[in-house]
Design a protein around this motif. Structure first.
Motif, PDB file in Angstrom:
ATOM      1  N   CYS A 142       6.286   2.722 -16.487  1.00  0.00           N
ATOM      2  CA  CYS A 142       7.291   1.933 -15.774  1.00  0.00           C
ATOM      3  C   CYS A 142       7.123   0.434 -16.038  1.00  0.00           C
ATOM      4  O   CYS A 142       6.044  -0.120 -15.814  1.00  0.00           O
ATOM      5  CB  CYS A 142       7.168   2.208 -14.276  1.00  0.00           C
ATOM      6  N   LYS A 143       8.201  -0.208 -16.449  1.00  0.00           N
ATOM      7  CA  LYS A 143       8.112  -1.639 -16.753  1.00  0.00           C
ATOM      8  C   LYS A 143       8.048  -2.477 -15.470  1.00  0.00           C
ATOM      9  O   LYS A 143       7.735  -3.667 -15.511  1.00  0.00           O
ATOM     10  CB  LYS A 143       9.261  -2.094 -17.645  1.00  0.00           C
ATOM     11  N   TRP A 144       8.347  -1.880 -14.316  1.00  0.00           N
ATOM     12  CA  TRP A 144       8.313  -2.626 -13.053  1.00  0.00           C
ATOM     13  C   TRP A 144       7.001  -2.397 -12.290  1.00  0.00           C
ATOM     14  O   TRP A 144       6.853  -2.906 -11.175  1.00  0.00           O
ATOM     15  CB  TRP A 144       9.467  -2.201 -12.137  1.00  0.00           C
ATOM     16  N   ALA A 145       6.078  -1.635 -12.878  1.00  0.00           N
ATOM     17  CA  ALA A 145       4.860  -1.275 -12.127  1.00  0.00           C
ATOM     18  C   ALA A 145       4.088  -2.515 -11.678  1.00  0.00           C
ATOM     19  O   ALA A 145       3.930  -3.477 -12.434  1.00  0.00           O
ATOM     20  CB  ALA A 145       3.979  -0.392 -12.995  1.00  0.00           C
ATOM     21  N   LYS A 146       3.640  -2.495 -10.428  1.00  0.00           N
ATOM     22  CA  LYS A 146       2.836  -3.588  -9.891  1.00  0.00           C
ATOM     23  C   LYS A 146       1.547  -2.982  -9.342  1.00  0.00           C
ATOM     24  O   LYS A 146       1.366  -1.767  -9.372  1.00  0.00           O
ATOM     25  CB  LYS A 146       3.619  -4.345  -8.823  1.00  0.00           C
ATOM     26  N   GLU A 147       0.662  -3.834  -8.833  1.00  0.00           N
ATOM     27  CA  GLU A 147      -0.641  -3.388  -8.338  1.00  0.00           C
ATOM     28  C   GLU A 147      -0.516  -2.201  -7.375  1.00  0.00           C
ATOM     29  O   GLU A 147      -1.211  -1.192  -7.510  1.00  0.00           O
ATOM     30  CB  GLU A 147      -1.307  -4.582  -7.617  1.00  0.00           C
ATOM     31  N   GLN A 148       0.381  -2.319  -6.441  1.00  0.00           N
ATOM     32  CA  GLN A 148       0.559  -1.271  -5.427  1.00  0.00           C
ATOM     33  C   GLN A 148       0.893   0.088  -6.067  1.00  0.00           C
ATOM     34  O   GLN A 148       0.437   1.133  -5.605  1.00  0.00           O
ATOM     35  CB  GLN A 148       1.702  -1.685  -4.493  1.00  0.00           C
ATOM     36  N   CYS A 149       1.673   0.063  -7.170  1.00  0.00           N
ATOM     37  CA  CYS A 149       2.102   1.309  -7.824  1.00  0.00           C
ATOM     38  C   CYS A 149       0.910   2.063  -8.425  1.00  0.00           C
ATOM     39  O   CYS A 149       0.951   3.276  -8.576  1.00  0.00           O
ATOM     40  CB  CYS A 149       3.094   1.015  -8.936  1.00  0.00           C
ATOM     41  N   LEU A 150      -0.141   1.329  -8.800  1.00  0.00           N
ATOM     42  CA  LEU A 150      -1.299   1.953  -9.424  1.00  0.00           C
ATOM     43  C   LEU A 150      -2.196   2.634  -8.397  1.00  0.00           C
ATOM     44  O   LEU A 150      -2.941   3.565  -8.724  1.00  0.00           O
ATOM     45  CB  LEU A 150      -2.133   0.912 -10.190  1.00  0.00           C
ATOM     46  N   ASN A 151      -2.116   2.179  -7.148  1.00  0.00           N
ATOM     47  CA  ASN A 151      -3.048   2.670  -6.128  1.00  0.00           C
ATOM     48  C   ASN A 151      -2.418   3.555  -5.069  1.00  0.00           C
ATOM     49  O   ASN A 151      -3.048   4.482  -4.578  1.00  0.00           O
ATOM     50  CB  ASN A 151      -3.706   1.472  -5.410  1.00  0.00           C
ATOM     51  N   ASP A 152      -1.173   3.270  -4.701  1.00  0.00           N
ATOM     52  CA  ASP A 152      -0.555   3.994  -3.590  1.00  0.00           C
ATOM     53  C   ASP A 152       0.571   4.893  -4.093  1.00  0.00           C
ATOM     54  O   ASP A 152       1.238   4.583  -5.080  1.00  0.00           O
ATOM     55  CB  ASP A 152       0.034   3.017  -2.561  1.00  0.00           C
ATOM     56  N   LYS A 153       0.781   5.954  -3.330  1.00  0.00           N
ATOM     57  CA  LYS A 153       1.837   6.903  -3.711  1.00  0.00           C
ATOM     58  C   LYS A 153       3.115   6.578  -2.939  1.00  0.00           C
ATOM     59  O   LYS A 153       3.097   6.573  -1.711  1.00  0.00           O
ATOM     60  CB  LYS A 153       1.363   8.302  -3.322  1.00  0.00           C
ATOM     61  N   PRO A 154       4.233   6.296  -3.624  1.00  0.00           N
ATOM     62  CA  PRO A 154       5.466   6.015  -2.872  1.00  0.00           C
ATOM     63  C   PRO A 154       6.027   7.277  -2.210  1.00  0.00           C
ATOM     64  O   PRO A 154       5.946   8.360  -2.774  1.00  0.00           O
ATOM     65  CB  PRO A 154       6.437   5.490  -3.941  1.00  0.00           C
ATOM     66  N   GLU A 155       6.573   7.116  -1.015  1.00  0.00           N
ATOM     67  CA  GLU A 155       7.234   8.225  -0.322  1.00  0.00           C
ATOM     68  C   GLU A 155       8.707   8.254  -0.744  1.00  0.00           C
ATOM     69  O   GLU A 155       9.233   7.257  -1.260  1.00  0.00           O
ATOM     70  CB  GLU A 155       7.171   8.012   1.200  1.00  0.00           C
ATOM     71  N   LEU A 156       9.384   9.378  -0.456  1.00  0.00           N
ATOM     72  CA  LEU A 156      10.830   9.446  -0.698  1.00  0.00           C
ATOM     73  C   LEU A 156      11.527   8.659   0.401  1.00  0.00           C
ATOM     74  O   LEU A 156      11.374   8.982   1.580  1.00  0.00           O
ATOM     75  CB  LEU A 156      11.310  10.895  -0.644  1.00  0.00           C
ATOM     76  N   LEU A 157      12.277   7.637   0.021  1.00  0.00           N
ATOM     77  CA  LEU A 157      12.980   6.816   1.017  1.00  0.00           C
ATOM     78  C   LEU A 157      14.444   7.218   1.069  1.00  0.00           C
ATOM     79  O   LEU A 157      15.030   7.556   0.039  1.00  0.00           O
ATOM     80  CB  LEU A 157      12.926   5.340   0.616  1.00  0.00           C
ATOM     81  N   SER A 158      15.022   7.126   2.243  1.00  0.00           N
ATOM     82  CA  SER A 158      16.434   7.437   2.395  1.00  0.00           C
ATOM     83  C   SER A 158      17.223   6.131   2.354  1.00  0.00           C
ATOM     84  O   SER A 158      16.936   5.194   3.097  1.00  0.00           O
ATOM     85  CB  SER A 158      16.606   8.138   3.746  1.00  0.00           C
ATOM     86  N   LEU A 159      18.218   6.058   1.461  1.00  0.00           N
ATOM     87  CA  LEU A 159      19.029   4.847   1.305  1.00  0.00           C
ATOM     88  C   LEU A 159      20.491   5.236   1.171  1.00  0.00           C
ATOM     89  O   LEU A 159      20.880   5.782   0.133  1.00  0.00           O
ATOM     90  CB  LEU A 159      18.663   4.116   0.003  1.00  0.00           C
ATOM     91  N   ASN A 160      21.321   4.988   2.153  1.00  0.00           N
ATOM     92  CA  ASN A 160      22.752   5.296   2.060  1.00  0.00           C
ATOM     93  C   ASN A 160      23.039   6.677   1.476  1.00  0.00           C
ATOM     94  O   ASN A 160      23.679   6.797   0.444  1.00  0.00           O
ATOM     95  CB  ASN A 160      23.485   4.260   1.178  1.00  0.00           C
ATOM     96  N   ARG A 161      22.576   7.710   2.092  1.00  0.00           N
ATOM     97  CA  ARG A 161      22.781   9.103   1.668  1.00  0.00           C
ATOM     98  C   ARG A 161      22.169   9.389   0.289  1.00  0.00           C
ATOM     99  O   ARG A 161      22.575  10.314  -0.410  1.00  0.00           O
ATOM    100  CB  ARG A 161      24.276   9.488   1.662  1.00  0.00           C
ATOM    101  N   ARG A 162      21.194   8.567  -0.100  1.00  0.00           N
ATOM    102  CA  ARG A 162      20.478   8.837  -1.335  1.00  0.00           C
ATOM    103  C   ARG A 162      18.995   8.872  -1.005  1.00  0.00           C
ATOM    104  O   ARG A 162      18.577   8.338   0.021  1.00  0.00           O
ATOM    105  CB  ARG A 162      20.729   7.723  -2.369  1.00  0.00           C
ATOM    106  N   LEU A 163      18.226   9.483  -1.884  1.00  0.00           N
ATOM    107  CA  LEU A 163      16.775   9.481  -1.727  1.00  0.00           C
ATOM    108  C   LEU A 163      16.165   8.895  -2.985  1.00  0.00           C
ATOM    109  O   LEU A 163      16.614   9.194  -4.087  1.00  0.00           O
ATOM    110  CB  LEU A 163      16.250  10.908  -1.526  1.00  0.00           C
ATOM    111  N   VAL A 164      15.140   8.073  -2.821  1.00  0.00           N
ATOM    112  CA  VAL A 164      14.454   7.524  -3.994  1.00  0.00           C
ATOM    113  C   VAL A 164      12.972   7.315  -3.664  1.00  0.00           C
ATOM    114  O   VAL A 164      12.620   6.912  -2.559  1.00  0.00           O
ATOM    115  CB  VAL A 164      15.126   6.213  -4.490  1.00  0.00           C
ATOM    116  N   ARG A 165      12.121   7.604  -4.658  1.00  0.00           N
ATOM    117  CA  ARG A 165      10.675   7.469  -4.467  1.00  0.00           C
ATOM    118  C   ARG A 165      10.205   6.289  -5.324  1.00  0.00           C
ATOM    119  O   ARG A 165       9.866   6.462  -6.507  1.00  0.00           O
ATOM    120  CB  ARG A 165       9.985   8.767  -4.933  1.00  0.00           C
ATOM    121  N   CYS A 166      10.253   5.110  -4.776  1.00  0.00           N
ATOM    122  CA  CYS A 166       9.860   3.922  -5.556  1.00  0.00           C
ATOM    123  C   CYS A 166       9.631   2.743  -4.629  1.00  0.00           C
ATOM    124  O   CYS A 166      10.410   2.512  -3.697  1.00  0.00           O
ATOM    125  CB  CYS A 166      10.974   3.585  -6.559  1.00  0.00           C
ATOM    126  N   PHE A 167       8.574   1.970  -4.895  1.00  0.00           N
ATOM    127  CA  PHE A 167       8.258   0.809  -4.050  1.00  0.00           C
ATOM    128  C   PHE A 167       9.284  -0.319  -4.185  1.00  0.00           C
ATOM    129  O   PHE A 167       9.319  -1.214  -3.357  1.00  0.00           O
ATOM    130  CB  PHE A 167       6.856   0.268  -4.381  1.00  0.00           C
TER     131      PHE A 167
END
Ligand code: SF4
Length: 312
Positions: free
Chosen positions: A284-309
């Motif tokens: 991922c070209k957007w990866a940051k420190e947090q992405c290397l250590n923590d697992k993103p949860e599935l977030l709900s956004l306007n009737r969509r789901l996405v797993r990304c910080f």
């Protein structure tokens, strides 16, 4: 109530190399007449989800979670009940017709099998039903086609015969696992049109498993994206193709020829090793420190789901 609800499904395989975590904590649902496309690269766990629903996994699989079909947990019903559901209530179209069809039986015998198994039809009745189904799938001479063997058919004809078999008993849910793999674009269009036409007439719901985004876009209401055994995005098909949110989804669309054919760099992580953090971070070209250590949860956004910080 949705027709199918999957709750916290996990599937692992015991292998000599270690435990393969093929499906990780997946939840989803499909309502009546809805069409959901499960997309992602080969090996991401899509077909394992389909095999879990029909309890067709090999013996070294460990499965937990709930798979509710019309309110009944398919992981708890006895094998006799499961056999009555397979092919009748839930039908599957496998990805390789030349492997799914038995070379030593005629097409008519195989297309007519659901009538013999589930409705007690005799040989002649099942052949008559086969002729009806093949004519429905627009075979030119269905009376002759039923006497032929799979090797005498083209790949597209075998696939249409498999679709006819799957739809024989008006299933409530059709699972189509890469139904167009290996076919050329013209045939893909025909197969998808015929599959959708038949699905509409029977008012069936559909789970389409594919790595072909064009096919997914042409037929589905919802898109669900899997990466390394996890769901990373879910959206209405139109929203997904207009504005994919997850960087992996963006990469998939960017790799289409019409979008410049930019492949996603790198490879999917091993399903055996435990990669810390976001499973997509090495690519991922957007990866940051947090992405290397923590697992993103599935977030709900306007009737969509996405797993990304990026959206946290
Ligand atoms: Fe990329 Fe981080 Fe989002 Fe994962 S969580 S997709 S690494 S930005």
């Amino acid at each position: 109530m949705p027709l199918l609800t999957i709750e916290r499904l996990n599937v692992t395989f015991a292998t000599r190399q270690g435990r393969v975590k093929a499906v990780k904590n997946i939840s989803m649902s499909i309502s009546n007449q809805e069409k959901l496309a499960l997309i992602g690269e080969t090996g991401c766990g899509k077909s394992i989800v389909a095999q879990s629903i029909l309890r067709l996994l090999p013996k070294n699989a460990q499965i937990n979670g709930r798979i509710l079909f019309q309110g009944r947990d398919l992981l708890l019903v006895d094998e006799k009940t499961m056999a009555s559901i397979r092919g009748k209530e839930i039908a599957i179209i496998f990805q390789n017709p030349s492997l799914a069809l038995n070379p030593v039986y005629t097409i008519g015998w195989q297309v007519g099998e659901p009538f013999r198994i589930h409705q007690g039809a005799n040989r002649n009745q099942s052949i008559q039903e086969s002729i009806r189904l093949l004519s429905y799938m627009r075979f030119d001479k269905p009376g002759s086609a039923v006497k032929m063997y799979p090797y005498e058919f083209s790949g597209g004809m075998n696939q249409r015969a498999l679709i006819a078999t799957a739809l024989a008993l008006h299933p409530k849910l059709i699972i189509a696992d890469e139904p167009t793999q290996g076919l050329d674009r013209t045939l893909i269009k025909q197969i998808i049109e015929q599959l959708d036409r038949a699905r509409k007439i029977h008012s069936s719901s559909m789970m389409l498993i594919t790595h072909d985004l064009t096919v997914a876009q042409s037929i589905s209401d919802w898109i669900m994206v899997m990466y390394a055994g996890e769901i990373v995005e879910q959206a209405r098909t139109r929203d997904f193709f207009q504005s994919p949110l997850h960087p992996y989804s963006q990469g998939l669309l960017g790799s289409l020829p019409k979008n410049g054919f930019h492949p996603i760099p790198g490879q999917s992580p091993s399903m055996i090793e435990n990669l810390q953090g976001c499973q997509f971070h090495p690519r991922c070209k957007w990866a940051k420190e947090q992405c290397l250590n923590d697992k993103p949860e599935l977030l709900s956004l306007n009737r969509r789901l996405v797993r990304c910080f990026l959206y946290g």
